[in-house]
Design a protein around this motif. Structure first.
Motif: not given
Lengths: 109, 156
Positions: A48-67
């Motif tokens: 919202f309004l460009g306020f983004n303080f981290n991109n940690d959501f990307v880190d979950e991709l590998v774990g999901d594929l491994k599962n």
């Protein structure tokens, strides 16, 4: 004339509601010969309004594929990074999708 | 009554400006690119996570230009003009703000090798992002993944 304006306004509103999507980046790894077990994961974050303080959501991709591929190898991974604009870039989301193919042990070709 | 109406307005205006300033100083994270490598999830390997990050300071001349012109002074305008001229030499495709040395990302190979000398990697996520502050920015390349070590007694 009035009906035409109403239809036009409704079309504009529905377009805004759907959101425009643009691709930021794409990457692909080597595609295996056996492609009978596709795996897929998607992660997104609404900003919202460009306020983004981290991109940690990307880190979950590998774990999901491994599962989804226990004791195997995921290859042919297509990573797609998109921006989905919901309303005039005031509200938008970053969406990263990864698809690939799982090869269980002993299946690798 | 503790607050009269003008005081209440001033209080909220100051609080709002402080909040905006605080958010601006926190630095917004801008994602440019994500890339995933193949994932080896076979049970004969022990997966040891590694995390490597390199960064370089970027300078946004457009921000300098905007701030210079917003000051309203002649000196500010001059700074804005110089920044606009510099920006002409920084055109072209890029992600984030220009940096002083573009070779900062090359050392990431050596850092990964230090953490995983076997060279047997899996599930490598490469992220290119910017941490944006007023005028300056942190241009970041981050690589996370797993170093594969064979379990003792396991055979390929």
């Amino acid at each position: 004339m009035r009906n035409f304006i109403l239809i036009l306004a409704a079309a504009a509103m529905s377009t805004l509601g759907m959101g425009c999507v643009s691709v930021e980046s794409i990457s692909l790894t080597s595609i295996p010969a056996r492609r009978d077990a596709p795996v897929r994961t998607e992660k997104s974050k609404i900003i919202f309004l460009g306020f983004n303080f981290n991109n940690d959501f990307v880190d979950e991709l590998v774990g999901d594929l491994k599962n989804q591929c226990k004791d195997g190898i995921v290859s042919g991974i297509l990573t797609k990074d998109e921006v989905v604009n919901y309303f005039l870039m005031i509200v938008y989301s970053r969406r990263v999708t990864a698809t690939g193919y799982c090869q269980r042990t002993g299946q690798k070709t | 009554m503790i607050f009269s109406r003008p005081n209440l307005f001033t209080f909220f205006r100051t609080a709002f400006l402080k909040a905006i300033l605080l958010l601006g100083l926190c630095g917004c994270a801008i994602l440019h690119k994500v890339q995933l490598s193949d994932i080896d999830n076979r049970s004969q390997f022990v997966q040891v996570p590694f995390d490597v990050k390199v960064s370089e300071t970027g300078v946004d001349v457009k921000d300098i230009e905007r701030l210079g012109r917003a000051s309203g002074s002649q000196a500010g305008n001059d700074i804005g003009n110089v920044a606009a001229l510099v920006a002409l030499f920084q055109m072209g495709p890029r992600s984030g703000a220009p940096v002083f040395s573009e070779k900062y990302a090359e050392k990431i190979i050596y850092q990964i090798h230090q953490q995983c000398p076997s060279g047997n990697y899996s599930g490598v996520t490469s992220i290119r992002e910017t941490r944006k502050y007023p005028v300056i920015s942190g241009e970041i390349v981050k690589v996370t993944g797993f170093c594969l070590r064979e379990k003792k007694g396991a055979s390929l």
